[in-house]
Design an enzyme around this catalytic site. Structure first.
Site, PDB file in Angstrom:
ATOM      1  CG  ASP A 175      -2.003  -1.031   1.208  1.00 24.21           C
ATOM      2  OD1 ASP A 175      -1.856  -2.028   0.455  1.00 24.21           O
ATOM      3  OD2 ASP A 175      -2.982  -0.871   1.947  1.00 24.21           O
ATOM      4  CE  LYS A 200      -6.713  -1.312   2.802  1.00 27.80           C
ATOM      5  NZ  LYS A 200      -5.342  -1.789   3.108  1.00 27.80           N
ATOM      6  CE  LYS A 256      -5.126   2.002   2.845  1.00 27.08           C
ATOM      7  NZ  LYS A 256      -3.940   1.353   3.453  1.00 27.08           N
TER       8      LYS A 256
END
Length: 222
Positions: free
Chosen positions: A91, A182, A153
């Site tokens: 991430d 996400k 995300k």
């Protein structure tokens, strides 16, 4: 939808600066027990965690976290190091200043280089929605799609706010084919989780849902 279905898309997360190995082990044990999608932990613990879980749980870590303003070369090195140490998912945080400077090509190229460094592992691109305009959020949907990352995300959980229903819907509506969403930051209940999922979230970053399950298992209820 039952709780186990929700937990299967949760990145069970512990990224606080004070996290010890005992804290990380608890996250890993809980992730295995409740069959979460991964455990998202600091990079310094990835190698030890990967050895500890013995393939029973994907290990996720964060790159350029939480501010995103490291150089691209630094982020690429961090990524390669994490993959070598056993990370299955990455991430990364974008350079938000570059986005606001409209350096779109630089932002896209950085994501592309980090994606390449992932060597086939999943890349999620954190855009920190609470710091962006709607126009910037939509632009990042386009950039992440073009750069080839698997996920966009919402948040680090370390800024002024986390995921919102509106942002998840907007991102779902504007990403290209094959890019997943996400939601992370502030997801505090299974009702919230199911709402995010209904709006297009394919993955959830949170630690609270597993804590709810542990309390339930211990007789405390919801």
């Amino acid at each position: 939808m039952n709780t186990s279905e929700v937990l299967k898309i949760v990145d069970h997360t512990l990224l606080t600066q004070t996290a010890t190995w005992e804290d990380i082990k608890t996250i890993l044990d809980d992730g295995i027990k409740y069959e979460t999608a991964s455990a998202c932990i600091p990079a310094a613990y990835v190698k030890q965690a990967a050895e500890y879980v013995e393939g029973k749980l994907p290990i996720c870590t964060v790159i350029g976290f939480p501010n995103g303003y490291s150089t691209t070369a630094t982020k690429v090195f961090e990524t390669k190091d994490a993959i070598v140490n056993g990370a299955s998912e990455i991430d990364m945080v974008i350079n938000i200043g570059f986005l606001k400077d409209k350096k779109y090509d630089e932002v896209e190229e950085e994501i592309r280089q980090i994606h390449e460094a992932c060597d086939g592992k999943i890349l999620k691109v954190i855009i920190e929605t609470c710091l962006l305009t709607e126009e910037e959020k939509i632009k990042m949907c386009e950039i992440v799609t073009k750069a080839g990352a698997e996920f966009i995300k919402t948040s680090t959980g370390f800024s002024t706010a986390g995921a919102t229903f509106e942002d998840v819907k907007l991102m779902h509506d504007h990403v290209g084919e094959g890019v997943k969403v996400k939601a992370a930051g502030g997801i505090s209940s299974f009702d919230d989780a199911e709402k995010f999922m209904s709006l297009g979230a394919d993955r959830l970053g949170t630690s609270r849902l597993v804590k709810i399950m542990k309390n339930t298992d211990n007789g405390a209820g919801y």
